[in-house]
Design a protein around this motif. Structure first.
Motif: not given
Ligand code: ZN
Length: 466
Positions: A330, A380, A387, A421-422
Motif C-alpha cells: 500500500r 483510503h 486513488h 486530498e491532493h
Molecule cells: Zn492518499
C-alpha cells in the motif's frame, strides 16, 4: 532582464543572508522537479528565508514590485502547485525547519513551516506522544505544505485531516502583513477563524510560516492485518464490523483492488501472505492504549468476518516488522503507478456504497477509448477516498486529456470530488468546475482579490483571477 526587475531582485537579495538568495542560473534541478517527473523552468531566483520576518520583508518587496511568487515546501505535491512558472520568484521554506516547542502536558507542538513531517513525528514520539498525520511522503513533505494542502493520509478515519490537527497558525499575507495566530486554545470563538482560510488553500491567500499543532497520546499497542475479500459488498461489511467493534481504535482502513495489489506485491518483494487471486485486499490498522486489548479485538472482529463469509483470508502481523511488511504494498503506490507509465492519476471522493459501480463503469468507459486502457485502484476506502492510476496507451492521440475528461465526466454524474486530498494546483484546475459551483468559484476569486490584490501569491493555482 528589465532594469526595474533586476534592481527589485537586488533589494530582495539584500534582505537575506548569502545562503538565502540563489541566482536563476544556480538553482539546482531538485527545486524544479516533482515526483511525477515534471520539470519546471528556472525561476527568477530562489529565496530561502530562515524566519517569519524575512518572509514578510521578501513578500512586501514582491508586492511592491509586482513580482509573482511560487511557494515551496517539501516538493511532494502531486498537482504542480509547488513548481515555479515562468517569471516567478521561488520561495522555498526549507530553512525554516525549527521545532520550537513540544509541550507534552499541553499536547501541543510549535514548529516552523519547513519542518519535515517525519522529523516532527520522531521528536514527538521521543517525548512519549504522537503527531498523527502520516502519509507516504513523510520523509520529505513539510508541515507548511501539509497545512497548505490540508493533507490527508493514512489515519484520517481516526484523527481527521490536517485541518483537525492545527490549533494555531502564523501566516504572512501577500503584502508582508504578519497574522499572529499562534493561540493555544482548542476553543476560541473570537470572530472569524482566520487560520481556516489558509489551511488547504494551497498558498494562494497567504504563506504559512509557523504552526501550533495538536498532539495525541502515543498508542501503546498497534495491530495490523491484511485481509482478502471476494466482493465489494463483503469489503463494506468488514468496514461496518470494524467500525462497530473497534470504534475509536480503528486507525486505517485501506483497500487495494486486485490489479493494483498484484503489481504492488510483485514490486514490494515482501512475499505474498494471502495469494493474489482475490478481487479485494483490505489493510486494517487499529491502535490504542495499554490494556485496551486492541490486538485481541482486531483478531476477534476479523474472525467474525471470516465466519460470516465477509472475508476469504486474513494475515495478522505478529511483530512490528511484519506490520511494516503488510503495509509495504500500500505504501509504494507512487512506484507501483510508475510501472504502467504513461499514466493519468486521480484522487477522488465518492460515496463508499457506489465505489464498486463507479470503478466498473470507469473501466468500461476507458476500454471504450482504447483496448489497452486500464486502471489501478487503491485508497483510503474508510474515508471515501480512492486513488486511481490509469494507463494511457501511446496509441491514444490526446490520451491523457481524453482519459481525464472521461473520468471526470463520470465522476460528476456520481457527484464526487475531483480532489480528495491532493489539492488542485495547476494540473487539476480544469477539473475543478466538476466539483464546485460557479458561485463557489466566484467566492474563491473574491477572497483571493481581497487578500492578495496584486495576485502575486502562487498565481494561477486553484483558480485564475483577472
Ligand atoms: Zn492518499
Amino acid at each position: 532582464m528589465a532594469r526595474d526587475l533586476s534592481s527589485a531582485l537586488a533589494t530582495i537579495r539584500s534582505l537575506l543572508d548569502p545562503a538565502g538568495f540563489v541566482e536563476a542560473a544556480e538553482v539546482e534541478e531538485r527545486y524544479l522537479a516533482d515526483v511525477r517527473g515534471f520539470l519546471a523552468q528556472a525561476p527568477l531566483a530562489l529565496v530561502r528565508p530562515t524566519g517569519t520576518e524575512q518572509v514578510s520583508k521578501v513578500l512586501a518587496a514582491c508586492h511592491e514590485h509586482d513580482i509573482p511568487v511560487a511557494v515551496q515546501g517539501g516538493r511532494t505535491g502531486l498537482v504542480q502547485g509547488q513548481l515555479p512558472r515562468t517569471g516567478e520568484l521561488l520561495l522555498s521554506l526549507e530553512r525554516m525547519n525549527r521545532i520550537e516547542c513540544i509541550d507534552a502536558d499541553g499536547g501541543l507542538a510549535t514548529v516552523q513551516c519547513g519542518v519535515v513531517l517525519q522529523t516532527l513525528q520522531e521528536q514527538v514520539e521521543a517525548a512519549g506522544l504522537m503527531f498523527p498525520l502520516d502519509l507516504g511522503a513523510r520523509g520529505s513533505c513539510t508541515i507548511g505544505g501539509n497545512i497548505s494542502t490540508n493533507a490527508g493520509g493514512n489515519r484520517v478515519i481516526r484523527y481527521g485531516m490536517t485541518r483537525e490537527l492545527v490549533v494555531g497558525l502564523e501566516v504572512v499575507l501577500a503584502d508582508g502583513t504578519v497574522l499572529e495566530g499562534l493561540t493555544p486554545y482548542l476553543k476560541n470563538n473570537t470572530g472569524i477563524d482566520l487560520k481556516q482560510l489558509f489551511i488547504g488553500s494551497e498558498g494562494v491567500l497567504g504563506v504559512v510560516t509557523r504552526a501550533m499543532l495538536r498532539l495525541y497520546p502515543q498508542p501503546a499497542e498497534r495491530a495490523v492485518a491484511l485481509c482478502a475479500a471476494d466482493g465489494f459488498a463483503q469489503v463494506q461489511r468488514v468496514l461496518a464490523l470494524c467500525r462497530q467493534h473497534l470504534a475509536g481504535a480503528l486507525t486505517s482502513f485501506e483497500v487495494m483492488w486486485q490489479m493494483y495489489y498484484r503489481r504492488a506485491v510483485a514490486l514490494a518483494d515482501t512475499g505474498e501472505p494471502l495469494g493474489t487471486d482475490h478481487p479485494f485486499y483490505v489493510l486494517v490498522e487499529a491502535s490504542g492504549s495499554a490494556g485496551a486489548g486492541v490486538h485481541a479485538t482486531l483478531e476477534r472482529t476479523l474472525q467474525l468476518a471470516l465466519e460470516e463469509g465477509a472475508l476469504a483470508d486474513v494475515a495478522i502481523a505478529q511483530s512490528h516488522a511484519q506490520a511494516e511488511k503488510l503495509w509495504k504494498p500500500r505504501e509504494i503506490s507512487v512506484e507501483t503507478g510508475r510501472t504502467i507509465r504513461p499514466t493519468a492519476s486521480f484522487d477522488i471522493s465518492l460515496p463508499i456504497a457506489r465505489m464498486d459501480e463507479f470503478v466498473y463503469e470507469l473501466q468500461d468507459a476507458l476500454r471504450a477509448l482504447h483496448a489497452d486502457c486500464h486502471v489501478l485502484v487503491f485508497g483510503h476506502l474508510g474515508d471515501g477516498n480512492l486513488h486511481l492510476v490509469a494507463h494511457v496507451p501511446e496509441a491514444l492521440g490526446r490520451g491523457k486529456e481524453e482519459v481525464e475528461r472521461t473520468t471526470y465526466a463520470l465522476l460528476q454524474r456520481y457527484r464526487g470530488s475531483v480532489s480528495a486530498e491532493h489539492g488542485i494546483g495547476i494540473s487539476k484546475r480544469d477539473a475543478l468546475p466538476c466539483s464546485r459551483t460557479p458561485a463557489e468559484l466566484a467566492t474563491m476569486r473574491t477572497l483571493k482579490r481581497a487578500l492578495d490584490p496584486r495576485g502575486i501569491l502562487n498565481p494561477g493555482r486553484i483558480v485564475e483571477v483577472d
